[in-house]
Write an enzyme that holds these catalytic residues in place. Structure first.
Site, PDB file in Angstrom:
ATOM      1  N   LYS A  80       0.862  -1.186   0.000  1.00  0.00           N
ATOM      2  CA  LYS A  80       0.000   0.000   0.000  1.00  0.00           C
ATOM      3  C   LYS A  80       0.897   1.233   0.000  1.00  0.00           C
ATOM      4  O   LYS A  80       1.930   1.250   0.681  1.00  0.00           O
ATOM      5  CB  LYS A  80      -0.873  -0.047   1.258  1.00  0.00           C
ATOM      6  N   SER A 155      -9.707   1.474   3.222  1.00  0.00           N
ATOM      7  CA  SER A 155      -8.910   2.289   2.342  1.00  0.00           C
ATOM      8  C   SER A 155      -7.867   1.491   1.552  1.00  0.00           C
ATOM      9  O   SER A 155      -7.364   1.982   0.547  1.00  0.00           O
ATOM     10  CB  SER A 155      -8.182   3.369   3.151  1.00  0.00           C
ATOM     11  N   SER A 179      -9.698  -0.975   7.421  1.00  0.00           N
ATOM     12  CA  SER A 179      -9.170  -0.739   6.070  1.00  0.00           C
ATOM     13  C   SER A 179      -8.455  -1.923   5.440  1.00  0.00           C
ATOM     14  O   SER A 179      -8.126  -1.877   4.263  1.00  0.00           O
ATOM     15  CB  SER A 179      -8.218   0.459   6.087  1.00  0.00           C
TER      16      SER A 179
END
Lengths: 486, 95
Positions: A80, A155, A179
């Site tokens: 990420k 997210s 997330s």
């Protein structure tokens, strides 16, 4: 034989050790898969093809020389875009950090490099990890590989979509209010949030420091265990990093133990989609038929999750994001009239809508006159939530719940209604507030072909047991073996 | 906690954030709605409850005061919007 991108990381690791495939072939296969499908999925912000192949070459050379360092050696891992890798872009999917290049490695990055993992690619997310749909990215909207019109969750939407689409064998995300687990659920892969403090946050771009935790995405529970093993470990640079003995997570998956599993009745009320409910009910029955005991438990503070979270997380975020002043790094406005104006204009130009919304909310709840009414009250409510879990865990070894109240929703459906978006994390948030570990495993599909996730919540630092419980379920079903048609 | 009307100008100033009139309107309305949802907390009796800042009790973590290798000036300035002579350049602060 199945394509390389269809294999689990454990299978690839096995093939590498037997000499059936090289790391370079694996990396090349994933790069080619990315070339073929990422135009549709848009999981990646960027990736460094040459660097990835060089790392793979180095892994192959180590193996030839008999110096391979473990099961992750030569296996690609994508990250990420909030986890620092030295000399690679680090953007948080924000225009604020559009051109930022990390001067150092995160702790997890150092650990994975030491174990020979091929770290490549920066995965898309909701800007600064704020959101539940990856629509808040400053760069692009990531699409759900099972239905490109739908969101992948957030997210860590890019991290989940990349695994689901076969663009990486596994990836890392970060989980502040769900997330990792929520996008894993919506994309049909395994996603796990470790106990707070188990994985160092050094080198993770901070959102809400008392809640953030890095964790793995994978096709299977075994792969998640493999990657978790690679990132745990005490780090003196993170004062919340816990020094605790680390078990062998992968070995602990195989057990004949019979568990007592708690089902919290508050997670099955209004707002839970009937198809999701049916899948979770079936999963609970599946555990029963394996001989595990199911007990009903109560978590009466469940409905406090969203209010408490949306006070504490923005408060911490507004504080963490105050470092983006346009002075030392990040976007600097060219329109500023004087030094103070640099702050106002740089922040206004650099941050996106959701980040600004949360900064405002955070600054408000921390401001003089409202601190006691909101922030202090939320911290006290957090104590009650934690006590609630402690009481539930006196009656059971782990909890079974839905991960998300619905399957993936359509892009644009909730963008103008922040509250409705915030409610999509209702089943995951409390786990962060209590600091507990949680994992989402695929447990079925809707009639429209969208994945559904089962959340297993474990006791603090009992990841080994929680993963074993998830693994036991996964062995009985073939949900994890399905891949979307792309 | 009956204040669901936000003084958006004041908060934006605290946050050092320039907002357009349109943004101010949108955020004030949306956050009012979000804060209304927070009213649920008012139903709780929290008088005797200790606040929790972290999920696990934390005490100070102290380190020996020993020099460690750090960034070179080039590394430290790599992401600076403007730099000159190993320093970050900022707009003039004092006339």
């Amino acid at each position: 034989m199945a394509e390389i991108y269809e294999q689990t990381a454990a299978a690839l690791s096995d093939m590498l050790s037997k000499g059936e495939v090289s790391s370079k072939e694996i990396m090349a296969a994933y790069l080619s898969r990315i070339d073929n499908v990422d135009g549709k999925v848009r999981a990646f912000n960027s990736f460094d093809r040459d660097d990835a192949l060089l790392q793979a070459d180095a892994a192959d050379k180590r193996r030839m020389d008999g110096l391979a360092v473990g099961p992750l050696d030569g296996i690609p891992v994508a990250l990420k875009d909030v986890i620092a890798v030295k000399d690679q872009p680090l953007t948080a999917s924000s225009n604020m950090l559009k051109d930022f290049v990390s001067p150092y490695d995160a702790h997890v990055t150092e650990l994975l490099k030491r174990q020979g993992a091929v770290l490549f690619g920066r995965l898309n997310l909701d800007e600064f990890a704020m959101g539940s749909s990856t629509e808040n990215s400053g760069f692009a909207r990531t699409c759900n590989p099972w239905d490109l019109e739908r969101i992948p969750g957030g997210s860590s939407g890019g991290s989940a979509a990349a695994v689901a689409a076969g663009e990486a064998p596994f990836t890392l995300g970060s989980d502040t209010g769900g997330s990792i687990r929520q996008p894993a659920s919506l994309c049909g892969c395994v996603g796990m949030k470790p106990t707070y403090g188990l994985v160092s946050r050094y080198g993770l771009i901070a959102f809400a420091s008392s809640l953030d935790q890095i964790g793995p995405f994978a096709k299977t529970v075994e792969d998640a265990a493999l990657l978790l093993q690679g990132i745990v470990g005490h780090d003196r640079r993170d004062s919340t990093s816990i020094n605790t003995p680390v078990p062998d997570y992968r070995a602990a998956l195989k057990t004949d133990k019979k568990w007592r599993l708690g089902v919290p009745k508050e997670y099955f009320g209004e707002g839970l989609d009937p198809e999701v409910r049916a899948a979770i009910d079936a999963a609970i029955k599946s555990y029963e038929s394996m001989g595990h005991e199911i007990v009903e438990v109560s978590l009466p503070t469940t409905e406090l999750a969203v209010p408490v979270y949306y006070i504490l997380a923005p408060a911490e975020a507004s504080s963490n994001l105050s470092r983006y002043d346009g002075i030392r790094y990040g976007h600097r406005s060219q329109k500023a009239k004087d030094a103070i104006d640099v702050y106002y204009k740089s922040r206004a130009e650099g941050f996106g809508a959701e980040v600004k919304r949360r900064i405002i909310l955070g600054a408000y709840v921390l401001s003089s006159g409202y601190y006691d009414a909101y922030y202090l009250k939320a911290q006290k409510a957090r104590t009650i939530i934690r006590n609630d879990f402690n009481a539930a865990f006196e009656k059971c070894d782990a909890l079974l719940t839905p991960t998300s109240p619905t399957a993936a929703f359509k892009a644009g459906e909730k963008t103008d209604d922040p509250l409705s978006m915030y409610l999509s994390d209702i089943f995951t948030i409390n786990v962060n507030l209590a600091g507990l570990p949680g994992v989402s495993v695929p447990c079925g599909f809707t009639s429209g072909g969208l994945p559904i996730g089962l959340q297993i919540i474990g006791k603090a630092f009992e990841e080994a047991e929680m993963l074993a419980i998830a693994h036991a379920y996964e062995q009985q079903h073939d949900w994890s073996k399905r891949m979307p048609a792309l | 906690m009956a204040h669901t009307e936000i003084d958006i100008d004041k908060v934006a100033k605290l946050a050092r954030l320039d907002l357009s009139d349109e943004e101010k309107q949108t955020y004030a309305a949306q956050l009012g709605q979000v804060l209304e949802h927070m009213e649920k907390l008012n139903a709780l009796n929290l008088d005797d409850v200790e606040p929790t800042a972290h999920s696990f009790p934390l005490s100070n973590v102290l380190d020996e005061d020993e020099p460690q290798p750090g960034f070179t000036p080039e590394e430290a300035l790599r992401n600076a919007p403007a730099a000159r002579e190993n320093q970050v350049v900022v707009p003039k602060v004092v006339e």
